[in-house]
Design a protein around this motif. Structure first.
Motif, PDB file in Angstrom:
ATOM      1  N   PHE A   1      32.652   5.469 -42.089  1.00  0.00           N
ATOM      2  CA  PHE A   1      32.250   4.082 -41.852  1.00  0.00           C
ATOM      3  C   PHE A   1      33.484   3.198 -41.654  1.00  0.00           C
ATOM      4  CE2 PHE A   1      30.728  -0.142 -43.003  1.00  0.00           C
ATOM      5  CZ  PHE A   1      29.588  -0.217 -42.219  1.00  0.00           C
ATOM      6  N   ASP A   2      34.479   3.351 -42.525  1.00  0.00           N
ATOM      7  CA  ASP A   2      35.700   2.556 -42.406  1.00  0.00           C
ATOM      8  C   ASP A   2      36.403   2.815 -41.080  1.00  0.00           C
ATOM      9  OD1 ASP A   2      35.157   1.646 -44.934  1.00  0.00           O
ATOM     10  OD2 ASP A   2      36.660   2.879 -45.938  1.00  0.00           O
ATOM     11  N   LEU A   3      36.460   4.083 -40.690  1.00  0.00           N
ATOM     12  CA  LEU A   3      37.113   4.439 -39.431  1.00  0.00           C
ATOM     13  C   LEU A   3      36.339   3.885 -38.237  1.00  0.00           C
ATOM     14  CD1 LEU A   3      38.087   8.106 -40.324  1.00  0.00           C
ATOM     15  CD2 LEU A   3      39.708   6.277 -39.738  1.00  0.00           C
TER      16      LEU A   3
ATOM     17  N   LYS B   1      38.877  -2.001 -30.350  1.00  0.00           N
ATOM     18  CA  LYS B   1      38.304  -1.838 -29.006  1.00  0.00           C
ATOM     19  C   LYS B   1      38.337  -0.400 -28.497  1.00  0.00           C
ATOM     20  CE  LYS B   1      39.640  -6.589 -27.863  1.00  0.00           C
ATOM     21  NZ  LYS B   1      38.519  -7.118 -28.598  1.00  0.00           N
ATOM     22  N   ASP B   2      38.281   0.541 -29.407  1.00  0.00           N
ATOM     23  CA  ASP B   2      38.156   1.956 -29.025  1.00  0.00           C
ATOM     24  C   ASP B   2      36.731   2.378 -29.375  1.00  0.00           C
ATOM     25  OD1 ASP B   2      38.230   4.688 -28.674  1.00  0.00           O
ATOM     26  OD2 ASP B   2      40.225   4.941 -29.551  1.00  0.00           O
ATOM     27  N   ASN B   3      35.813   2.058 -28.463  1.00  0.00           N
ATOM     28  CA  ASN B   3      34.402   2.302 -28.747  1.00  0.00           C
ATOM     29  C   ASN B   3      34.042   3.779 -28.800  1.00  0.00           C
ATOM     30  OD1 ASN B   3      33.862  -0.380 -29.027  1.00  0.00           O
ATOM     31  ND2 ASN B   3      32.836  -0.626 -27.056  1.00  0.00           N
ATOM     32  N   VAL B   4      34.818   4.613 -28.112  1.00  0.00           N
ATOM     33  CA  VAL B   4      34.533   6.051 -28.132  1.00  0.00           C
ATOM     34  C   VAL B   4      34.719   6.608 -29.535  1.00  0.00           C
ATOM     35  CG1 VAL B   4      35.222   8.315 -27.261  1.00  0.00           C
ATOM     36  CG2 VAL B   4      35.109   6.358 -25.692  1.00  0.00           C
ATOM     37  N   LYS B   5      35.872   6.293 -30.147  1.00  0.00           N
ATOM     38  CA  LYS B   5      36.127   6.775 -31.506  1.00  0.00           C
ATOM     39  C   LYS B   5      35.233   6.060 -32.516  1.00  0.00           C
ATOM     40  CE  LYS B   5      40.803   8.652 -31.249  1.00  0.00           C
ATOM     41  NZ  LYS B   5      42.184   8.571 -31.770  1.00  0.00           N
ATOM     42  N   ALA B   6      34.995   4.775 -32.299  1.00  0.00           N
ATOM     43  CA  ALA B   6      34.129   4.032 -33.215  1.00  0.00           C
ATOM     44  C   ALA B   6      32.742   4.676 -33.252  1.00  0.00           C
ATOM     45  CB  ALA B   6      34.022   2.573 -32.779  1.00  0.00           C
ATOM     46  N   LYS B   7      32.226   4.992 -32.081  1.00  0.00           N
ATOM     47  CA  LYS B   7      30.903   5.608 -32.005  1.00  0.00           C
ATOM     48  C   LYS B   7      30.887   6.974 -32.691  1.00  0.00           C
ATOM     49  CE  LYS B   7      27.323   7.044 -28.758  1.00  0.00           C
ATOM     50  NZ  LYS B   7      26.932   7.190 -27.349  1.00  0.00           N
ATOM     51  N   LYS B   8      31.952   7.725 -32.512  1.00  0.00           N
ATOM     52  CA  LYS B   8      32.034   9.059 -33.128  1.00  0.00           C
ATOM     53  C   LYS B   8      31.880   8.970 -34.643  1.00  0.00           C
ATOM     54  CE  LYS B   8      35.591  12.420 -34.375  1.00  0.00           C
ATOM     55  NZ  LYS B   8      37.017  12.755 -34.263  1.00  0.00           N
ATOM     56  N   TYR B   9      32.639   8.091 -35.262  1.00  0.00           N
ATOM     57  CA  TYR B   9      32.632   8.005 -36.724  1.00  0.00           C
ATOM     58  C   TYR B   9      31.350   7.355 -37.253  1.00  0.00           C
ATOM     59  CZ  TYR B   9      37.447   9.618 -36.782  1.00  0.00           C
ATOM     60  OH  TYR B   9      38.586  10.387 -36.627  1.00  0.00           O
TER      61      TYR B   9
ATOM     62  N   ALA C   1      36.756  -3.172 -46.227  1.00  0.00           N
ATOM     63  CA  ALA C   1      35.895  -2.033 -46.526  1.00  0.00           C
ATOM     64  C   ALA C   1      36.557  -1.097 -47.532  1.00  0.00           C
ATOM     65  CB  ALA C   1      35.582  -1.272 -45.238  1.00  0.00           C
ATOM     66  N   ILE C   2      37.845  -0.902 -47.388  1.00  0.00           N
ATOM     67  CA  ILE C   2      38.548  -0.004 -48.308  1.00  0.00           C
ATOM     68  C   ILE C   2      38.784  -0.677 -49.653  1.00  0.00           C
ATOM     69  CG2 ILE C   2      40.726   1.194 -48.719  1.00  0.00           C
ATOM     70  CD1 ILE C   2      40.882   1.674 -45.732  1.00  0.00           C
ATOM     71  N   LEU C   3      39.199  -1.948 -49.592  1.00  0.00           N
ATOM     72  CA  LEU C   3      39.545  -2.619 -50.846  1.00  0.00           C
ATOM     73  C   LEU C   3      38.344  -2.814 -51.763  1.00  0.00           C
ATOM     74  CD1 LEU C   3      42.023  -5.407 -49.740  1.00  0.00           C
ATOM     75  CD2 LEU C   3      42.530  -3.281 -50.909  1.00  0.00           C
ATOM     76  N   TYR C   4      37.166  -2.999 -51.156  1.00  0.00           N
ATOM     77  CA  TYR C   4      36.013  -3.313 -51.975  1.00  0.00           C
ATOM     78  C   TYR C   4      34.980  -2.214 -52.027  1.00  0.00           C
ATOM     79  CZ  TYR C   4      38.268  -7.794 -51.649  1.00  0.00           C
ATOM     80  OH  TYR C   4      39.193  -8.792 -51.693  1.00  0.00           O
TER      81      TYR C   4
END
Length: 388
Positions: free
Chosen positions: A61-63, A71-79, A9-12
């Motif tokens: 989006f990258d985060l 497997k940190d769905n709490v932080k994934a959902k936040k971002y 995601a970052i590279l492209y």
């Protein structure tokens, strides 16, 4: 849904504007290139609150993907929720975020949230995104909302885009294969097969495999022949499947014919070459054995004999496995093959010969041979003890 990595995601990611956020994002890209992921994450977290909308979105989006994969769905959902932004705009980024939020909610067994995201995505794409339509129908079936699933499916198959209809049915066929519901899988795959010429090969392949599993050889042959016709009898892989099928039904002349056609279409189709080699070995046809062997040699110029030995051992053909391991030992001076042949001998009742060969491999310092020898000696001792 495509699995995107933080690295990718970052590279492209595209760069369209200027400012401090852009410089920081470029810095994060370089950190990723240098495998400094934790430092890149810190930079992205800084960008996510920078006020630069474009780069905030990229960073969030990258985060989100980074934390989802860790497997940190709490932080994934936040971002990802920051990217989705309550569905205020159906931007490409928001649609992608909705798909991942749907996945997170599904994992967390939060059916209501999962439904919210996938229905929003479906509505926002006006029901024209095949991945989303397939996902929503499957989601409804998975959660026992059969009436909703059927309604959405019935609406989707009214599309005039035959490839769209074919792909939807194909995806549902795959879903029911995974569920081991073969009658439903066949129904959807047959609908896919009939919907578009482009579905003949993918749907036909699965239907042929189902037919073979049901020992319905005539139906399997029908699909394979139609697949070959759809590709003008020039697809090496499909021709090879036909060769394999005819071997299975013991029609060796047809098998040979199709396997020859397969390697004419692609001289490096190793599966077809191996089947032909095995056929010629069974007939002791030296001229053709040498011809096919030489073709395989162009694909595997080094270590072919050992690879053939391993392959034949894997399919239970001890005679040919021994032949090619011996060629590897004698012609290629490959000491690792001594370890493999020793194991083969041991497993086929020649324990003494097997142990002696593995001892030679140990003396030649073949990696792992010492451990194999210990296991063989231990098994041999147990066998002797049991007999007493």
């Amino acid at each position: 849904m495509k699995k995107l990595l933080l690295v990718a995601a970052i590279l492209y990611g595209s760069v369209l504007s200027f400012g401090d956020a852009k410089a920081d994002y470029e810095s994060a890209r370089k950190l990723v290139q240098n495998n400094k992921i934790s430092d890149a994450v810190k930079v992205l977290e800084k960008i996510s609150t920078s006020g630069e909308k474009e780069y905030e979105t990229k960073a969030n989006f990258d985060l989100g993907l980074y934390y989802f994969q860790n497997k940190d769905n709490v932080k994934a959902k936040k971002y990802l929720s920051a990217v989705w932004n309550n569905g205020t705009a159906a931007t490409p980024e928001a649609l992608e975020a909705a798909k991942w939020l749907h996945a997170i909610a599904t994992q967390s067994k939060n059916t209501a949230e999962a439904q919210k995201y996938i229905e929003w995505a479906d509505k926002s794409t006006q029901g024209k995104d095949i991945d989303i339509v397939s996902s929503i129908v499957i989601f409804y079936y998975e959660n026992k909302m059969d009436a909703k699933a059927q309604e959405r499916y019935n609406s989707a198959i009214k599309s005039t885009d035959k490839n769209f209809v074919a792909e939807l049915n194909y995806n549902l066929g795959q879903y029911y294969i995974e569920k081991n519901n073969i009658p439903k899988a066949k129904k959807y795959l047959q609908d896919s097969y009939k919907a578009s010429p482009n579905a003949v090969v993918p749907a036909g392949f699965l239907l042929s495999q189902i037919a073979l599993s049901e020992k319905d050889n005539a139906t399997a042959e029908k699909y394979l022949l139609e697949m070959s016709k759809a590709t003008q009898d020039k697809n090496s892989e499909i021709l090879g499947m036909l060769g394999s099928y005819y071997i299975g039904v013991n029609n060796l002349p047809k098998a040979e014919d199709y396997l020859k056609k397969s390697i004419t279409a692609d001289s490096k189709n190793s599966d077809s070459l191996l089947m032909l080699l095995t056929m010629y070995e069974s007939k002791k046809d030296t001229a053709n054995i040498n011809s096919i062997y030489n073709k395989l040699k162009t694909i595997v110029p080094k270590g072919l004999n050992k690879e053939l030995g391993i392959t034949y051992a894997g399919i239970g053909n001890a005679e040919l496995s021994e032949k090619y391991f011996q060629k590897s030992i004698n012609e290629d001076k490959d000491n690792e093959s001594k370890m493999f042949l020793g194991q083969l001998y041991f497993l086929t009742g020649k324990q003494t010969e097997g142990i002696n060969l593995v001892k030679e491999a140990v003396n030649a310092k073949v990696k792992g041979a010492d451990e194999v020898l210990k296991q063989m000696q231990s098994a041999g001792n147990k066998s002797t003890s049991t007999k007493k």
